[in-house]
Design a protein around this motif. Structure first.
Motif, short mmCIF file in Angstrom:
data_model
loop_
_atom_site.label_atom_id
_atom_site.label_comp_id
_atom_site.label_asym_id
_atom_site.label_seq_id
_atom_site.Cartn_x
_atom_site.Cartn_y
_atom_site.Cartn_z
N ARG A 362 97.46 26.03 34.38
CA ARG A 362 97.89 27.06 33.44
C ARG A 362 97.31 28.42 33.81
NH1 ARG A 362 95.27 27.96 28.17
NH2 ARG A 362 93.48 28.00 29.56
N ASP A 363 96.01 28.43 34.13
CA ASP A 363 95.33 29.69 34.45
C ASP A 363 95.92 30.32 35.72
OD1 ASP A 363 93.76 29.30 32.25
OD2 ASP A 363 91.99 28.63 33.37
N GLU A 366 99.31 31.81 34.75
CA GLU A 366 99.21 33.02 33.94
C GLU A 366 98.69 34.20 34.75
OE1 GLU A 366 98.35 34.13 29.40
OE2 GLU A 366 96.92 32.73 30.28
N THR A 381 100.02 32.34 25.55
CA THR A 381 99.25 31.44 26.40
C THR A 381 99.22 30.03 25.80
OG1 THR A 381 97.85 33.29 27.07
CG2 THR A 381 97.02 31.06 27.51
N PHE A 388 105.23 27.25 30.12
CA PHE A 388 105.25 28.61 29.58
C PHE A 388 106.65 28.88 29.05
CE2 PHE A 388 101.33 29.36 31.90
CZ PHE A 388 100.70 30.37 31.17
#
Length: 467
Positions: A362-363, A366, A381, A388
């Motif tokens: 995820r990080d 993003e 987030t 997403f």
């Protein structure tokens, strides 16, 4: 009691069990809804289903001294499989592997027809898992059944509860895989708005309090409460409580589809499930919960289980007995061998590692969004799951208004530009236009993510005439 950096409490052994993070201080008397309460909820089809004349007698074979001439089971002496062995990653040390052997009586059980609801020892293990994860114990009017993935059980539950033409409540956007289940029954899908904090319980209240006089109210509400597919949002505790209150006030059941429960990686403690929260209601029995091992063990194994009021689970089992007899005995035996080898502590260690893996994914995604699509898309987030939910922005467009249509741009232009994603319209029961797009971050490497979003940036700028 210690606390991990993500804010979730852990036991003295250092291994988190989700229920420990939300444990009630005082044990209270649990009141269960009576079995006849569910009669009005069962579909006409479910009411007409009869137990299998053979499978219904299987338990009688277990009486000591009985010689069974009952079932047409093949003789396992003719099965060519003598043992199965497999290696798994150690849940506490990823650099090491564990070998697990499946043989003898355990293999025989996996090669033979079995109970409709699942291998008894695996059912028992899952019951223990529900106690550790959700604080639910036997004797509260609920039971558990194993299916060929949670999708299998959701389909059977819907057929057990919904009549053709019924009105049903679904969060919106909603998991695309459930929409056809309601469509084939010609249901009126009443969309309940969601936002960054999950289902908008105030919108659900407004729908129900302004329901047309004389029109039967919906019997079910379908929701994915953690890391919702497609939005990635997790419902807050306050909203979950209000939904449960509304279920009691307006007499509906909650279908809690929860494949991402163990993929929660938010900074705050994981909110309790509906299945756990209903313990604080005047009575339990309005939640049917669907769990999946697809995201934590294997998608191809098709291992899922449903927990809920006994009359509803019994209706699901009747459907299973007619449709496919049972979930795969062999997959259940493999799963049982693994979880019994691990035990609950190592199982939770594994799920924590899985959640941390997806947090890192995820990080990365993003970070790439900020680098390549800032000002071109909006997003919230996610704190769980694998997705997403991106809103494509048009020039001079306000971020809180859903205007625009991502369909052609994503299906055609983005694909021609080398990027494949899902236009948001497929997650809306009424199929209306939307500017949203679902992007999955589960598989791509960091290099692939950056390249994909660079390509999408080029497509968006070209669409704006800025390329």
């Amino acid at each position: 009691m210690a606390t991990h950096s993500d804010g979730i409490l852990v036991s003295a052994s250092g291994v988190n069990t989700p229920h420990e993070a939300n444990k009630r201080a005082i044990k209270k008397v649990i009141n269960s809804l009576p079995a006849d309460f569910y009669t009005e909820f069962l579909s006409n089809t479910a009411k007409e289903q009869k137990p299998s004349p053979i499978r219904g007698l299987f338990p009688l074979e277990n009486k000591p001294g009985v010689i069974s001439l009952l079932a047409g089971k093949p003789n396992d002496a003719m099965f060519p499989f003598k043992s199965l062995s497999f290696k798994v990653t150690s849940p506490t040390n990823p650099s090491q592997e564990q070998s697990i052997l499946l043989a003898g009586k355990d293999l025989s059980a996996g090669l033979q027809y079995g109970a409709t609801g699942g291998l008894p020892r695996l059912v028992e293990w899952f019951m223990g898992l529900q106690e550790l994860s959700h604080g639910r114990t036997s004797g509260e009017g609920w039971k558990l059944t194993i299916g060929s993935g949670s999708q299998d059980l959701i389909y059977k539950a819907i057929n057990a509860l919904v009549n053709p033409g019924d009105s049903v409540l679904v969060e919106s956007p909603v998991y695309a895989g459930v929409i056809p289940m309601f469509q084939i029954l010609h249901c009126e899908q009443i969309e309940v708005e969601t936002d960054a904090n999950g289902v908008c319980s105030h919108a659900l209240r407004d729908i129900l309090e302004n329901w047309p006089v004389g029109k039967p109210k919906p019997k079910v509400f379908y929701t994915v409460p953690y890391g919702c597919n497609p939005t990635g949002c997790t419902a807050t505790l306050e909203r979950r409580k209000e939904v449960l209150q509304l279920a009691r006030e307006h007499n509906f059941l909650i279908l809690e589809d929860d494949p991402y429960f163990y993929l929660y990686f938010g900074k705050a403690a994981r909110p309790p499930s509906y299945f756990q929260l209903e313990l604080d209601e005047p009575e339990v029995g309005r939640v049917i919960r669907f769990d999946s091992f697809s995201k934590i063990l294997s998608g191809g194994m098709r291992m899922g289980f449903a927990s809920g009021p006994k009359p509803i689970i019994d209706a699901i089992d009747l459907n299973t007995g007619m449709a496919n007899l049972q979930g795969s005995s062999l997959i259940q035996a493999i799963t049982l061998a693994l979880v019994e080898e691990w035990g609950y502590d190592n199982f939770f260690a594994h799920t924590r590692a899985v959640a941390d893996f997806y947090r890192q994914k995820r990080d990365v995604f993003e970070s790439a969004l900020n680098a390549h699509l800032s000002g071109l898309v909006d997003w919230c987030t996610p704190e769980a799951g694998m997705f997403f939910w991106l809103k494509l922005l048009s020039p001079n467009q306000t971020s809180n208004v859903d205007e625009g249509d991502s369909e052609d741009l994503i299906r055609t232009k983005a694909y021609e530009g080398g990027v494949l994603a899902l236009p948001g319209t497929v997650f809306l029961p009424n199929g209306r236009k939307t500017a949203y797009v679902r992007a999955s971050f589960s598989l791509c490497t960091e290099e692939q993510v950056n390249e994909a979003l660079k390509r999408l940036r080029t497509v968006l700028l070209k669409e704006r005439g800025q390329a």
